[in-house]
Motif scaffolding. Structure first.
Motif, PDB file in Angstrom:
ATOM      1  N   ASN A 333       0.756  -1.276   0.108  1.00  0.00           N
ATOM      2  CA  ASN A 333      -0.078  -0.328   0.083  1.00  0.00           C
ATOM      3  C   ASN A 333       0.595   1.367   0.129  1.00  0.00           C
ATOM      4  O   ASN A 333       0.170   1.795   0.531  1.00  0.00           O
ATOM      5  N   THR A 334       2.497   1.143  -0.792  1.00  0.00           N
ATOM      6  CA  THR A 334       2.498   2.340  -0.988  1.00  0.00           C
ATOM      7  C   THR A 334       2.889   2.961  -2.351  1.00  0.00           C
ATOM      8  O   THR A 334       3.192   1.965  -3.506  1.00  0.00           O
ATOM      9  N   HIS A 335       3.553   3.913  -3.027  1.00  0.00           N
ATOM     10  CA  HIS A 335       3.812   4.454  -4.324  1.00  0.00           C
ATOM     11  C   HIS A 335       5.435   4.086  -4.098  1.00  0.00           C
ATOM     12  O   HIS A 335       5.859   4.459  -5.828  1.00  0.00           O
ATOM     13  N   ILE A 372       3.777  -0.981 -16.298  1.00  0.00           N
ATOM     14  CA  ILE A 372       3.199  -0.511 -15.175  1.00  0.00           C
ATOM     15  C   ILE A 372       3.725   1.076 -15.162  1.00  0.00           C
ATOM     16  O   ILE A 372       4.601   1.231 -16.285  1.00  0.00           O
ATOM     17  N   LYS A 373       2.443   1.651 -14.348  1.00  0.00           N
ATOM     18  CA  LYS A 373       2.727   3.020 -14.973  1.00  0.00           C
ATOM     19  C   LYS A 373       4.401   3.316 -13.877  1.00  0.00           C
ATOM     20  O   LYS A 373       3.924   3.631 -12.596  1.00  0.00           O
ATOM     21  N   GLN A 388      -2.857   7.479 -10.533  1.00  0.00           N
ATOM     22  CA  GLN A 388      -3.743   6.989 -10.862  1.00  0.00           C
ATOM     23  C   GLN A 388      -3.320   6.039 -11.610  1.00  0.00           C
ATOM     24  O   GLN A 388      -2.591   5.808 -12.646  1.00  0.00           O
ATOM     25  N   ASN A 389      -4.097   4.468 -11.294  1.00  0.00           N
ATOM     26  CA  ASN A 389      -4.147   3.908 -12.065  1.00  0.00           C
ATOM     27  C   ASN A 389      -2.702   3.460 -12.910  1.00  0.00           C
ATOM     28  O   ASN A 389      -2.309   2.598 -14.170  1.00  0.00           O
ATOM     29  N   PRO A 390      -1.531   3.064 -11.034  1.00  0.00           N
ATOM     30  CA  PRO A 390      -0.257   2.271 -11.890  1.00  0.00           C
ATOM     31  C   PRO A 390      -0.221   1.028 -12.394  1.00  0.00           C
ATOM     32  O   PRO A 390       0.849   0.786 -12.857  1.00  0.00           O
TER      33      PRO A 390
END
Length: 398
Positions: A333-335, A372-373, A388-390
């Motif tokens: 749960n991390t970017h 993957i973004k 946003q939508n990774p």
């Protein structure tokens, strides 16, 4: 009795020729017609009888055909192929000489189909002999190309009379040879000829389906998955519903192409056409279960290899990586995800030989393919994903 039957057969040939009845003449020169089972027609020296009943140039056609069925009756398929090859070359010459007519096209279709099938049978007869594999099929392709050139050279614009209407039939026969002997690069000029043909939309639907099936397969092997999807989807959707075998053949190539483009096949469709080997694969890919993926590839290895799609299907592993890494992202749960977190997940699923650098390469490949973004922070050894939508979602295919 034999002479009476042979005389009757030759008279029928002559009658069809004079009436310019291509369909009937084609049946009397077909190796799949009932007349080929008549022992009264088996002769390797039919010339004297032919001279009495048939005029030129159909006399040559009949002579080669009768010799061919004689050798087939004696299981001498190489000799039979040679006679059929002579017949095919003769057809090309006659077609070329008929500048303003194309009524012989049905005869050409039958003769060329029989040539390809006989070449395949002759190759089997010669199997084990110290000869170059596929040599007979290559020579058969040269004969087919001779007919193709005759058709392609007809520059008449009238759709009713042009020999160019025979091009697609010949292209499909050539595709079947080239795919069998693994010379797909020879398909390119044929595809170009059909795509630029002014009669492209005039070819029969069945021929167009076959054409798109092979062009779709070639595009798949060339990694042009969007084109492969377009051609194979057309073939599948337009193939008659009663042709379950053909629809299954198309689906074997369409399913991995669809999956590589991010679509998931419907289980009911796979069940209907008996290709549930792909559903096992779907489960592994969707779960991101690399261990299960490897087990399924091993379990269905023979099926994938026999269909010629093993290497294509193996590329689906990149989707399994994507789904596994998405699970890691959801858990943490991390970017900003440490690369070693992905490596830990890989090791847990049996990928014990993958180190941190290789894991980073897998992540980079997923970014490059837009699965993957984000970007890799090499300094911190982390994947930084978009807020946003990774992980772009896969689209269900009904």
């Amino acid at each position: 009795m034999a002479q009476i039957m042979l005389a009757h057969y030759l008279q029928l040939i002559e009658r069809c020729w004079k009436a310019q009845d291509g369909e009937k003449l084609a049946s009397f020169l077909s190796l799949r017609h009932e007349h080929t089972r008549s022992k009264h027609l088996y002769t390797d020296r039919p010339e004297s009888m032919i001279e009495r009943f048939i005029s030129s140039p159909v006399d040559e056609l009949a002579s080669y055909h009768l010799k061919c069925i004689f050798f087939i009756s004696n299981n001498q398929y190489i000799q039979a192929y040679q006679q059929q090859s002579n017949l095919t070359q003769c057809i090309a010459r006659v077609l070329q000489s008929q500048k303003e007519e194309n009524w012989l096209l049905p005869v050409m279709y039958v003769v060329c189909l029989d040539l390809r099938l006989l070449a395949q049978r002759a190759e089997k007869e010669r199997a084990g002999v110290n000869e170059k594999p596929g040599e007979i099929l290559e020579k058969a392709a040269e004969c087919l190309m001779g007919c193709f050139r005759v058709c392609a050279a007809d520059n008449r614009s009238s759709e009713e009379d042009t020999k160019r209407l025979g091009m697609l039939n010949l292209v499909n026969q050539l595709f079947k040879v080239y795919f069998r002997i693994n010379k797909l690069h020879l398909c390119k000029p044929l595809i170009r000829a059909i795509e630029s043909s002014p009669f492209k939309e005039s070819f029969s639907l069945s021929q167009q389906i076959t054409y798109r099936y092979f062009v779709g397969r070639k595009a798949m092997f060339d990694s042009d998955y969007k084109a492969a999807d377009e051609y194979l989807t057309y073939a599948f959707e337009n193939c008659h519903r009663s042709s379950r075998r053909n629809k299954r053949l198309i689906l074997i190539y369409l399913v991995p192409v669809k999956m590589l483009l991010g679509y998931i096949p419907n289980k009911k469709v796979l069940e209907k056409y008996n290709v549930l080997e792909f559903w096992d694969l779907v489960q592994a890919v969707c779960q991101g279960n690399l261990k299960l993926f490897d087990e399924i590839m091993e379990k269905h290895e023979a099926f994938f290899i026999n269909c010629g799609i093993y290497l294509i299907v193996d590329k689906l592993k990149i989707l399994a990586y994507r789904n596994l890494f998405r699970r890691v992202y959801l858990i943490l749960n991390t970017h900003q995800i440490p690369i070693d977190a992905f490596q830990t997940a890989l090791v847990y699923l049996g990928q014990t030989d993958v180190d941190l650098d290789e894991t980073q390469c897998i992540v980079a490949n997923l970014i490059y393919e837009n699965k993957i973004k984000g970007y890799i922070s090499h300094q911190h050894k982390k994947l930084v994903v978009s807020k946003q939508n990774p992980f772009p979602s896969l689209t269900s295919l009904s």
